[in-house]
Design a protein around this motif. Structure first.
Motif, mmCIF file in Angstrom:
data_model
loop_
_atom_site.group_PDB
_atom_site.id
_atom_site.type_symbol
_atom_site.label_atom_id
_atom_site.label_comp_id
_atom_site.label_asym_id
_atom_site.label_seq_id
_atom_site.Cartn_x
_atom_site.Cartn_y
_atom_site.Cartn_z
ATOM 1 N N HIS A 160 2.291 0.111 9.934
ATOM 2 C CA HIS A 160 3.093 1.334 9.912
ATOM 3 C C HIS A 160 2.647 2.267 8.795
ATOM 4 O O HIS A 160 2.496 3.481 9.006
ATOM 5 C CB HIS A 160 4.568 0.980 9.742
ATOM 6 C CG HIS A 160 5.473 2.170 9.753
ATOM 7 N ND1 HIS A 160 5.829 2.842 8.602
ATOM 8 C CD2 HIS A 160 6.079 2.832 10.781
ATOM 9 C CE1 HIS A 160 6.623 3.857 8.910
ATOM 10 N NE2 HIS A 160 6.791 3.874 10.211
ATOM 11 N N GLY A 201 -0.968 3.547 9.632
ATOM 12 C CA GLY A 201 -0.931 4.419 10.797
ATOM 13 C C GLY A 201 -0.217 5.728 10.516
ATOM 14 O O GLY A 201 -0.716 6.804 10.866
ATOM 15 N N PHE A 202 0.933 5.657 9.879
ATOM 16 C CA PHE A 202 1.695 6.878 9.596
ATOM 17 C C PHE A 202 0.930 7.796 8.650
ATOM 18 O O PHE A 202 0.819 9.007 8.888
ATOM 19 C CB PHE A 202 3.050 6.511 8.996
ATOM 20 C CG PHE A 202 3.906 7.697 8.671
ATOM 21 C CD1 PHE A 202 4.545 8.404 9.675
ATOM 22 C CD2 PHE A 202 4.077 8.114 7.356
ATOM 23 C CE1 PHE A 202 5.338 9.505 9.382
ATOM 24 C CE2 PHE A 202 4.864 9.206 7.052
ATOM 25 C CZ PHE A 202 5.497 9.905 8.067
ATOM 26 N N TRP A 230 -3.977 7.449 3.188
ATOM 27 C CA TRP A 230 -2.630 7.060 3.609
ATOM 28 C C TRP A 230 -1.755 6.651 2.438
ATOM 29 O O TRP A 230 -0.524 6.759 2.509
ATOM 30 C CB TRP A 230 -2.722 5.933 4.631
ATOM 31 C CG TRP A 230 -3.333 4.662 4.105
ATOM 32 C CD1 TRP A 230 -4.649 4.320 4.099
ATOM 33 C CD2 TRP A 230 -2.630 3.571 3.505
ATOM 34 N NE1 TRP A 230 -4.826 3.082 3.534
ATOM 35 C CE2 TRP A 230 -3.600 2.592 3.165
ATOM 36 C CE3 TRP A 230 -1.290 3.316 3.227
ATOM 37 C CZ2 TRP A 230 -3.260 1.388 2.557
ATOM 38 C CZ3 TRP A 230 -0.947 2.111 2.622
ATOM 39 C CH2 TRP A 230 -1.927 1.169 2.295
ATOM 40 N N VAL A 280 4.455 12.108 14.832
ATOM 41 C CA VAL A 280 3.714 11.085 14.088
ATOM 42 C C VAL A 280 4.629 9.930 13.705
ATOM 43 O O VAL A 280 4.217 8.761 13.717
ATOM 44 C CB VAL A 280 3.057 11.704 12.839
ATOM 45 C CG1 VAL A 280 2.455 10.620 11.953
ATOM 46 C CG2 VAL A 280 1.986 12.698 13.245
ATOM 47 N N LYS A 281 5.864 10.233 13.387
ATOM 48 C CA LYS A 281 6.821 9.183 13.041
ATOM 49 C C LYS A 281 7.062 8.255 14.226
ATOM 50 O O LYS A 281 7.141 7.028 14.067
ATOM 51 C CB LYS A 281 8.134 9.816 12.579
ATOM 52 C CG LYS A 281 9.166 8.820 12.090
ATOM 53 C CD LYS A 281 10.410 9.533 11.573
ATOM 54 C CE LYS A 281 11.428 8.539 11.043
ATOM 55 N NZ LYS A 281 12.648 9.240 10.526
ATOM 56 N N TRP A 316 4.938 7.772 16.750
ATOM 57 C CA TRP A 316 3.702 7.026 17.005
ATOM 58 C C TRP A 316 3.556 5.850 16.046
ATOM 59 O O TRP A 316 3.189 4.747 16.453
ATOM 60 C CB TRP A 316 2.499 7.961 16.871
ATOM 61 C CG TRP A 316 2.475 9.065 17.877
ATOM 62 C CD1 TRP A 316 3.115 9.089 19.083
ATOM 63 C CD2 TRP A 316 1.797 10.315 17.760
ATOM 64 N NE1 TRP A 316 2.872 10.272 19.736
ATOM 65 C CE2 TRP A 316 2.064 11.050 18.948
ATOM 66 C CE3 TRP A 316 0.991 10.898 16.789
ATOM 67 C CZ2 TRP A 316 1.541 12.324 19.169
ATOM 68 C CZ3 TRP A 316 0.468 12.172 17.000
ATOM 69 C CH2 TRP A 316 0.747 12.868 18.181
ATOM 70 N N ALA A 317 3.847 6.094 14.778
ATOM 71 C CA ALA A 317 3.747 5.014 13.792
ATOM 72 C C ALA A 317 4.751 3.905 14.090
ATOM 73 O O ALA A 317 4.451 2.718 13.923
ATOM 74 C CB ALA A 317 3.968 5.570 12.386
ATOM 75 N N MET A 328 3.861 -0.003 14.871
ATOM 76 C CA MET A 328 4.491 -1.088 14.118
ATOM 77 C C MET A 328 5.133 -2.102 15.060
ATOM 78 O O MET A 328 4.966 -3.319 14.895
ATOM 79 C CB MET A 328 5.543 -0.525 13.168
ATOM 80 C CG MET A 328 6.291 -1.580 12.368
ATOM 81 S SD MET A 328 7.621 -0.895 11.352
ATOM 82 C CE MET A 328 8.751 -0.361 12.636
ATOM 83 N N LEU A 341 -7.094 7.095 13.995
ATOM 84 C CA LEU A 341 -6.835 5.946 13.126
ATOM 85 C C LEU A 341 -8.137 5.462 12.492
ATOM 86 O O LEU A 341 -9.171 5.402 13.151
ATOM 87 C CB LEU A 341 -6.197 4.811 13.929
ATOM 88 C CG LEU A 341 -4.805 5.109 14.497
ATOM 89 C CD1 LEU A 341 -4.378 4.017 15.459
ATOM 90 C CD2 LEU A 341 -3.788 5.250 13.368
#
Length: 212
Positions: free
Chosen positions: A62, A65-66, A92, A108-109, A111-112, A116, A177
């Motif tokens: 998470h 990725g975020f 990151w 984006v939140k 997607w992350a 996760m 990513l």
């Protein structure tokens, strides 16, 4: 998740009994004694150890990725929130330490969060191979031959995780990513199985009778 794990757990019930199940110390005759001396604490410790790797893996996936996706898709938001410059050398970790991202509620939140959840599911699905037997190690018992029903459930679970990611992530997410994100996502499930097998070795010393 509500369908995946119960189905996979039911498939584990089709596993055959351990070949050395008759070599274990029989339980006490007193029905009031549920655990042997120290067994409750040992079971709690081993459960926490087995759950540690999936929790850490989901957390790191998470964060990486975020932060990585924010740098690609929401760099202006980071600049407006005083998280860095538009052309600065950010990663990151800078995003994770930025207070402004707490107010962010964009794609984006989501997607992350999907990444996760998928990583947590992947770790637990792979870890289930170590639960086909409490004391026998995987290297001495092929999980595919020991329980074909679990094998089909394992493959179906991987497909469900893949379909979930395809349905929840945009096409540009995969290319945004970094390479080390995929390294963490792939290695951590295997590390969880290795940890569980080490715990299983400790269980062997407690469950099997000492050789005379």
């Amino acid at each position: 998740m509500q369908f995946l794990f119960p189905s996979l757990g039911l498939s584990l019930a089709a596993s055959n009994a351990d070949t050395q199940s008759m070599d274990r110390v029989p339980p006490k005759n007193d029905e009031s004694i549920v655990f042997a001396r120290g067994e409750g604490a040992r079971l709690f410790q081993h459960t926490c150890i087995r759950a540690l790797i999936p929790a850490i893996a989901a957390h790191f996936v998470h964060l990486i990725g975020f932060g990585s996706l924010m740098l690609i898709f929401e760099r202006r938001f980071l600049f407006a929130g005083d998280c860095g410059t538009l052309s600065g050398d950010l990663n990151w970790r800078h995003v994770a330490r930025c207070d402004a991202v707490r107010q962010y509620s964009g794609p984006v939140k989501d997607w992350a969060g999907s990444l996760m959840l998928a990583e947590l599911a992947l770790c637990l699905v792979v870890l289930s191979s170590s639960f086909l037997s409490r004391t026998e190690l995987i290297k001495g018992k092929n999980p595919w031959r020991a329980n074909p029903l679990w094998g089909w459930g394992f493959l179906a679970s991987l497909l469900l995780i893949l379909f979930y990611l395809i349905a929840t992530l945009d096409n540009g997410v995969w290319g945004a990513l970094p390479w080390y994100f995929y390294v963490v996502a792939i290695i951590m499930p295997s590390l969880g199985v290795m940890t569980s097998e080490l715990v299983k070795r400790s269980d062997q010393k407690q469950e099997y009778r000492a050789e005379k």
